[in-house]
Design a protein around this motif. Structure first.
Motif, PDB file in Angstrom:
ATOM      1  N   VAL A 131     -69.878  14.096  42.915  1.00 15.02           N
ATOM      2  CA  VAL A 131     -68.325  13.210  43.056  1.00 15.02           C
ATOM      3  C   VAL A 131     -68.087  15.274  43.592  1.00 15.02           C
ATOM      4  O   VAL A 131     -67.551  16.214  42.434  1.00 15.02           O
ATOM      5  CB  VAL A 131     -67.902  12.570  41.846  1.00 15.02           C
ATOM      6  CG1 VAL A 131     -66.602  12.332  41.887  1.00 15.02           C
ATOM      7  CG2 VAL A 131     -68.444  11.437  41.559  1.00 15.02           C
ATOM      8  N   PHE A 132     -67.095  15.412  44.242  1.00 18.85           N
ATOM      9  CA  PHE A 132     -66.659  16.514  45.344  1.00 18.85           C
ATOM     10  C   PHE A 132     -65.234  15.969  44.810  1.00 18.85           C
ATOM     11  O   PHE A 132     -64.498  15.190  44.255  1.00 18.85           O
ATOM     12  CB  PHE A 132     -66.898  16.899  46.451  1.00 18.85           C
ATOM     13  CG  PHE A 132     -68.117  16.914  46.472  1.00 18.85           C
ATOM     14  CD1 PHE A 132     -68.981  18.203  46.610  1.00 18.85           C
ATOM     15  CD2 PHE A 132     -69.046  15.492  47.474  1.00 18.85           C
ATOM     16  CE1 PHE A 132     -69.982  17.506  47.364  1.00 18.85           C
ATOM     17  CE2 PHE A 132     -70.207  15.656  47.914  1.00 18.85           C
ATOM     18  CZ  PHE A 132     -70.679  16.880  47.896  1.00 18.85           C
ATOM     19  N   GLN A 133     -65.114  18.071  44.809  1.00 15.37           N
ATOM     20  CA  GLN A 133     -63.288  18.257  43.774  1.00 15.37           C
ATOM     21  C   GLN A 133     -62.408  17.513  44.647  1.00 15.37           C
ATOM     22  O   GLN A 133     -61.399  17.167  44.181  1.00 15.37           O
ATOM     23  CB  GLN A 133     -63.218  19.417  44.108  1.00 15.37           C
ATOM     24  CG  GLN A 133     -62.018  19.710  43.789  1.00 15.37           C
ATOM     25  CD  GLN A 133     -61.412  21.390  43.689  1.00 15.37           C
ATOM     26  OE1 GLN A 133     -62.673  22.283  44.072  1.00 15.37           O
ATOM     27  NE2 GLN A 133     -59.747  22.079  44.351  1.00 15.37           N
ATOM     28  N   LYS A 134     -62.491  16.781  46.021  1.00 15.38           N
ATOM     29  CA  LYS A 134     -61.559  16.251  46.959  1.00 15.38           C
ATOM     30  C   LYS A 134     -62.759  15.236  47.550  1.00 15.38           C
ATOM     31  O   LYS A 134     -62.865  15.449  49.087  1.00 15.38           O
ATOM     32  CB  LYS A 134     -60.225  16.897  48.173  1.00 15.38           C
ATOM     33  CG  LYS A 134     -60.006  18.360  47.436  1.00 15.38           C
ATOM     34  CD  LYS A 134     -59.393  19.151  48.508  1.00 15.38           C
ATOM     35  CE  LYS A 134     -58.098  19.846  47.816  1.00 15.38           C
ATOM     36  NZ  LYS A 134     -57.248  21.134  48.969  1.00 15.38           N
ATOM     37  N   PRO A 135     -62.839  13.557  47.072  1.00 11.57           N
ATOM     38  CA  PRO A 135     -63.302  12.530  47.831  1.00 11.57           C
ATOM     39  C   PRO A 135     -62.548  12.689  48.855  1.00 11.57           C
ATOM     40  O   PRO A 135     -61.265  12.298  48.796  1.00 11.57           O
ATOM     41  CB  PRO A 135     -63.161  12.486  46.701  1.00 11.57           C
ATOM     42  CG  PRO A 135     -62.338  12.091  45.653  1.00 11.57           C
ATOM     43  CD  PRO A 135     -62.062  13.922  45.621  1.00 11.57           C
ATOM     44  N   GLY A 164     -54.491  10.128  44.802  1.00 10.31           N
ATOM     45  CA  GLY A 164     -55.256  10.906  44.623  1.00 10.31           C
ATOM     46  C   GLY A 164     -55.842  11.001  42.886  1.00 10.31           C
ATOM     47  O   GLY A 164     -57.850  10.606  43.165  1.00 10.31           O
ATOM     48  N   GLY A 165     -55.682   9.483  41.799  1.00 12.96           N
ATOM     49  CA  GLY A 165     -56.283  10.159  40.655  1.00 12.96           C
ATOM     50  C   GLY A 165     -56.899   8.585  40.792  1.00 12.96           C
ATOM     51  O   GLY A 165     -58.042   8.594  40.755  1.00 12.96           O
ATOM     52  N   GLU A 166     -56.673   7.352  41.557  1.00 12.36           N
ATOM     53  CA  GLU A 166     -57.204   6.445  42.406  1.00 12.36           C
ATOM     54  C   GLU A 166     -58.730   6.376  42.739  1.00 12.36           C
ATOM     55  O   GLU A 166     -59.603   6.567  42.289  1.00 12.36           O
ATOM     56  CB  GLU A 166     -56.476   5.128  43.013  1.00 12.36           C
ATOM     57  CG  GLU A 166     -54.914   4.471  41.289  1.00 12.36           C
ATOM     58  CD  GLU A 166     -54.137   4.321  42.057  1.00 12.36           C
ATOM     59  OE1 GLU A 166     -53.454   2.973  41.526  1.00 12.36           O
ATOM     60  OE2 GLU A 166     -54.404   4.330  43.539  1.00 12.36           O
ATOM     61  N   VAL A 221     -62.593   6.044  41.838  1.00  7.75           N
ATOM     62  CA  VAL A 221     -63.636   5.626  43.107  1.00  7.75           C
ATOM     63  C   VAL A 221     -64.924   5.771  43.254  1.00  7.75           C
ATOM     64  O   VAL A 221     -65.693   5.060  43.375  1.00  7.75           O
ATOM     65  CB  VAL A 221     -62.452   5.003  44.824  1.00  7.75           C
ATOM     66  CG1 VAL A 221     -63.855   4.205  45.483  1.00  7.75           C
ATOM     67  CG2 VAL A 221     -60.722   3.904  43.999  1.00  7.75           C
ATOM     68  N   ALA A 222     -64.039   7.491  43.540  1.00  8.75           N
ATOM     69  CA  ALA A 222     -65.909   7.715  43.789  1.00  8.75           C
ATOM     70  C   ALA A 222     -66.633   8.168  42.843  1.00  8.75           C
ATOM     71  O   ALA A 222     -67.956   8.185  43.020  1.00  8.75           O
ATOM     72  CB  ALA A 222     -65.023  10.057  44.257  1.00  8.75           C
ATOM     73  N   ASP A 252     -51.696  14.524  38.058  1.00  7.77           N
ATOM     74  CA  ASP A 252     -50.738  14.685  37.347  1.00  7.77           C
ATOM     75  C   ASP A 252     -51.820  13.788  36.055  1.00  7.77           C
ATOM     76  O   ASP A 252     -52.644  14.356  36.099  1.00  7.77           O
ATOM     77  CB  ASP A 252     -49.943  13.651  38.007  1.00  7.77           C
ATOM     78  CG  ASP A 252     -50.546  11.767  37.512  1.00  7.77           C
ATOM     79  OD1 ASP A 252     -50.924  11.394  36.455  1.00  7.77           O
ATOM     80  OD2 ASP A 252     -51.133  11.167  38.849  1.00  7.77           O
ATOM     81  N   PRO A 253     -50.990  14.840  34.460  1.00  6.62           N
ATOM     82  CA  PRO A 253     -51.027  14.306  33.349  1.00  6.62           C
ATOM     83  C   PRO A 253     -51.975  12.585  33.571  1.00  6.62           C
ATOM     84  O   PRO A 253     -53.251  13.265  32.486  1.00  6.62           O
ATOM     85  CB  PRO A 253     -50.579  15.031  32.388  1.00  6.62           C
ATOM     86  CG  PRO A 253     -49.337  16.093  33.114  1.00  6.62           C
ATOM     87  CD  PRO A 253     -49.727  15.154  34.522  1.00  6.62           C
TER      88      PRO A 253
END
Length: 360
Positions: A83-87, A138-140, A144-145, A167-168
């Motif tokens: 899983v990459f930093q920015k999927p 982004g978190g969702e 998913v990734a 976010d936290p």
């Protein structure tokens, strides 16, 4: 087990990784922490056989993957999920995003359906199957990734900065998920992060990566409280670092002379030994001048020279003969009436100090 044996990685003339040797045990959460550009992502890409090292060997379950042919590499890579930093979400539904790796493996329709639903339930996205992946937060999307990787039932899950820029609340969900993956499936989790506290929360063992080298490997207690050198100490937030000479030692309690200031530390170093001492800022306690003093062996008076609020905490610089950095709660700061320029009383235990002998 994953083993690096004197691995070197160059990109052109730039040496990114320098003689790395370490091993990762099956079923553990192993975390690489270090500043941006230190080589953490490159290590993960080497494990996933996306890059080939310039020199050295990488062994996965005893097989040197640096010598494998392409078809053999694919077989090994199918045991891992990355899983990459920015999927980047694929076009289409969340369901199709999670299922894509299973289609490549030619898994049957019913099993794909079962695995996708199981993976989405695991990451807390049950009911998201028909949503467009490009509309997710982004978190969702990060979850998913992770679901896409977990659906393939990997032996090893590689996570590159899994909560960067989240976010936290999303970060908390991802961290809880990482712990659940180990507990539920026994997956070996290897992740990189520049967040030292996240590494402390998650890892069974931590490797500190600094300028392409492994500075230290150990448990969170070993890394955060017993740093091997200044570079590691700075990376993990050990801000009180002093050089001194052992003046006396009685029953494992050393009197250390730090530029004329006496500090008592737990150590078996002999008198005359030059040492470096390390202490975390959280281990300093403040008290009112007329209150009952603690049993700690180091008690000082000092003047507060700098105050920096950091959320619910306060970081202070205090000149007490030696220049100390301390972190206390905002509530304690207010209740003690502390402020910039004020004289204060402070104390810390001999056991809070880690002593390393120096060679001069």
């Amino acid at each position: 087990m994953i083993e690096f044996d004197h691995v070197v990685m160059n990109f052109g003339e730039k040496e990114v990784l320098k003689e790395l040797s370490f091993s990762i045990q099956d079923g553990e959460i192993f975390t690489f922490i270090g500043p941006s550009g230190s080589g953490k992502t490159t290590i993960l890409r080497l494990i996933d056989i996306l890059e080939r090292p310039t020199a050295g060997k990488i062994l996965i379950d005893g097989t040197d993957v640096t010598t494998l042919r392409d078809r053999e590499k694919i077989q090994v890579r199918r045991k891992m999920g990355m899983v990459f930093q920015k999927p980047s979400p694929l076009r289409g539904s969340v369901y199709s995003n999670v299922a894509i790796g299973l289609h490549f493996r030619k898994i049957g329709h019913q099993e794909i359906d079962d695995r996708v639903h199981e993976a989405l339930d695991l990451v807390g996205l049950k009911g998201y199957e028909e949503r467009k992946a490009t509309t997710l937060s982004g978190g969702e999307m990060q979850r998913v990734a992770i679901a896409r990787a977990v659906a393939t039932k990997p032996d090893v899950l590689l996570l590159d900065e899994p909560t960067a820029n989240l976010d936290p609340l999303s970060t908390e969900k991802i961290e809880s998920l990482i712990g659940a993956l180990k507990e539920r499936f026994g997956i070996t989790v290897v992740l990189s992060t520049h967040d030292m506290v996240q590494g402390q929360r998650l890892a069974d063992r931590i490797a500190v990566v600094i300028d392409g080298r492994i500075g230290q490997i150990g448990t969170s207690k070993e890394i955060f409280y017993h740093p091997m050198n200044r570079a590691v100490a700075h990376m993990v937030g050990v801000e009180n670092i002093f050089e001194g000479i052992v003046a006396a030692n009685e029953a494992g309690l050393a009197d250390i002379d730090v530029n004329g200031t006496r500090i008592v530390a737990a150590s078996h170093s002999s008198p005359g030994t030059p040492v470096t001492i390390y202490m975390r800022p959280e281990d300093i306690t403040f008290y009112a001048k007329d209150s009952i003093r603690s049993s700690a062996r180091n008690m000082f008076s000092g003047r507060i020279t700098k105050v920096v609020p950091i959320g619910p905490m306060v970081r202070m610089k205090v000149d007490a003969g030696v220049k100390l950095t301390a972190v206390i709660t905002q509530r304690s700061f207010e209740e003690l009436g502390l402020e910039l320029g004020k004289e204060t009383e402070l104390t810390f235990k001999a056991s809070a100090i880690y002593v390393v002998e120096r060679t001069e």
